[in-house]
Design a protein around this motif. Structure first.
Motif, PDB file in Angstrom:
ATOM      1  N   LEU A 143     -35.632  42.294 -24.811  1.00  0.00           N
ATOM      2  CA  LEU A 143     -34.915  43.405 -25.439  1.00  0.00           C
ATOM      3  C   LEU A 143     -35.018  43.268 -26.954  1.00  0.00           C
ATOM      4  O   LEU A 143     -34.651  42.243 -27.523  1.00  0.00           O
ATOM      5  CB  LEU A 143     -33.438  43.371 -25.009  1.00  0.00           C
ATOM      6  N   PHE A 144     -35.569  44.304 -27.570  1.00  0.00           N
ATOM      7  CA  PHE A 144     -35.678  44.351 -29.031  1.00  0.00           C
ATOM      8  C   PHE A 144     -35.696  45.791 -29.492  1.00  0.00           C
ATOM      9  O   PHE A 144     -36.410  46.620 -28.913  1.00  0.00           O
ATOM     10  CB  PHE A 144     -36.970  43.653 -29.511  1.00  0.00           C
ATOM     11  N   PRO A 145     -34.982  46.139 -30.591  1.00  0.00           N
ATOM     12  CA  PRO A 145     -34.149  45.211 -31.356  1.00  0.00           C
ATOM     13  C   PRO A 145     -32.775  45.047 -30.701  1.00  0.00           C
ATOM     14  O   PRO A 145     -32.465  45.752 -29.739  1.00  0.00           O
ATOM     15  CB  PRO A 145     -34.028  45.922 -32.701  1.00  0.00           C
ATOM     16  N   ARG A 146     -32.038  44.194 -31.236  1.00  0.00           N
ATOM     17  CA  ARG A 146     -30.643  44.032 -30.797  1.00  0.00           C
ATOM     18  C   ARG A 146     -29.889  45.291 -31.218  1.00  0.00           C
ATOM     19  O   ARG A 146     -29.921  45.693 -32.374  1.00  0.00           O
ATOM     20  CB  ARG A 146     -30.038  42.803 -31.471  1.00  0.00           C
ATOM     21  N   ALA A 147     -29.251  45.958 -30.287  1.00  0.00           N
ATOM     22  CA  ALA A 147     -28.468  47.153 -30.626  1.00  0.00           C
ATOM     23  C   ALA A 147     -27.200  46.733 -31.377  1.00  0.00           C
ATOM     24  O   ALA A 147     -26.661  45.639 -31.154  1.00  0.00           O
ATOM     25  CB  ALA A 147     -28.114  47.917 -29.352  1.00  0.00           C
TER      26      ALA A 147
END
Ligand SMILES: Nc1nc2c(c(=O)[nH]1)N[C@@H](CN(C=O)c1ccc(C(=O)N[C@@H](CCC(=O)O)C(=O)O)cc1)CN2
Ligand SMILES: NCC(=O)N[C@@H]1O[C@H](COP(=O)([O-])[O-])[C@@H](O)[C@H]1O
Length: 300
Positions: A143-147
């Motif tokens: 998962l990228f970017p971190r929300a």
């Protein structure tokens, strides 16, 4: 005058044939185990127009950096008979949606027609179709970017570290809707490509993605559209164009009709380009334009 013909089989931009790149097969699949540096909280981290142009042999040779046909030592493996082959290129694919381009690339890698291996999927949408497909195929998902409001996801530097750990050679953006950070772009020079559903530079840039692109094309009265694959730089859709495929825009097309026609060409284009990347058939013209060497017609 000696002439090398530049062939663009179903493509607009230039294929040309200079030196063939021998290349085949294979390493075993390697699966990624969880590692302390990739905290992903339960995520397994861890065409249609033949066109010809001709340039004089002399002018091509002057303009093209000579391409050695000697494989870099680290890229080759020898089987038990001592036959040298080249290792598969390791690919990271970035998606935000359904992932049909990702699936087309993955399927041709598995079938062997593309000498690559998708070793990791990166997405900003944990539940998207592309992520689902990757999980079903046993491909690690990052998962990228971190929300902003979430704990999951990697920082830019952690993402670079993770891709290095996966030994990624090329990054393929396929419907990824976030701006790649400069840190990632600098870490992977001339190694990140993106597919865009118009004939760039038209209908590109911030705000031009998905159906928005096709709606703008139809509203403009353009008679042709298509797909573009370009190298990625720090701004949206401004990197050097590598390959394109063209489709007609019909008088009564809806945005959905056009999207479907373009998407069909995208799948073919992305597979062709990925094959060329994996076989090291990309060369850079003196003026900085990338070209794909034709596999069919290498210079004698
Ligand atoms: N550094 C780069 N990053 C990315 C590029 C690029 O060329 N350089 N290409 C895009 C893909 N893309 C077009 O091909 C593209 C994607 C998204 C947008 C856009 O306007 N996004 C919106 C946000 C959309 C959302 O979050 O739902 C925005 O930034 O406001 C334009 C073009 C991938 N990354
Ligand atoms: N500007 C970026 C952009 O609009 N990319 C587009 O998103 C779609 C993803 O489809 P997919 O998820 O089925 O591959 C594709 O049409 C791709 O060109």
């Amino acid at each position: 005058m000696n002439v090398i013909s530049i062939e663009a089989q179903n493509l607009i931009s230039g294929f040309y044939s200079v030196t063939k790149i021998p290349a085949t097969q294979n390493t075993k699949n390697s699966f990624f185990t969880t590692s302390s540096f990739v905290q992903c909280h339960g995520w397994v981290p861890f065409k249609t127009h033949n066109c010809f142009a001709s340039l004089s042999l002399k002018s091509i040779k002057q303009k093209i950096e000579p391409k050695t046909s000697v494989e870099k030592s680290g890229d080759t493996v020898s089987d038990k008979e001592g036959i040298k082959t080249t290792k598969k290129k390791k690919l990271a694919v970035f998606v935000s949606g359904g992932g049909s381009n990702f699936k087309a690339i993955h399927e041709t890698c598995v079938a062997g027609s593309v000498h690559g291996e998708v070793v990791v999927l990166v997405t900003n949408k944990r539940g998207c179709g592309g992520a689902e497909y990757a999980r079903n195929m046993g491909i690690p998902v990052i998962l990228f970017p971190r929300a902003k409001d979430e704990l999951d996801g990697l920082s830019s530097s952690d993402l670079v570290a993770a891709l290095r750990r996966f030994e990624v050679h090329y990054i393929l953006l396929a419907g990824y809707l976030k701006l790649l950070p400069v840190e990632l772009i600098r870490a992977y020079p001339k190694s990140i490509v993106n597919i865009h559903p118009s004939l760039l530079p038209a209908f590109g840039g911030k705000g031009y993605y998905g159906m928005k692109v096709h709606k703008a094309v139809i509203a403009s009265g353009a008679r042709y559209s298509g797909a573009t694959i370009h190298f990625v730089d720090e701004k949206y859709d401004t990197g050097k164009i590598l390959a394109q495929r063209i489709v007609p825009v019909l008088p009564n097309d809806s945005a959905e009709d056009l999207a479907a026609r373009v998407l069909q060409e995208e799948h073919k284009l992305y597979v062709e380009v990925t094959a060329a990347l994996c076989e090291e058939r990309i060369v850079w013209r003196e003026d900085g334009v990338p070209l794909i060497q034709s596999k069919q017609n290498p210079t004698v």
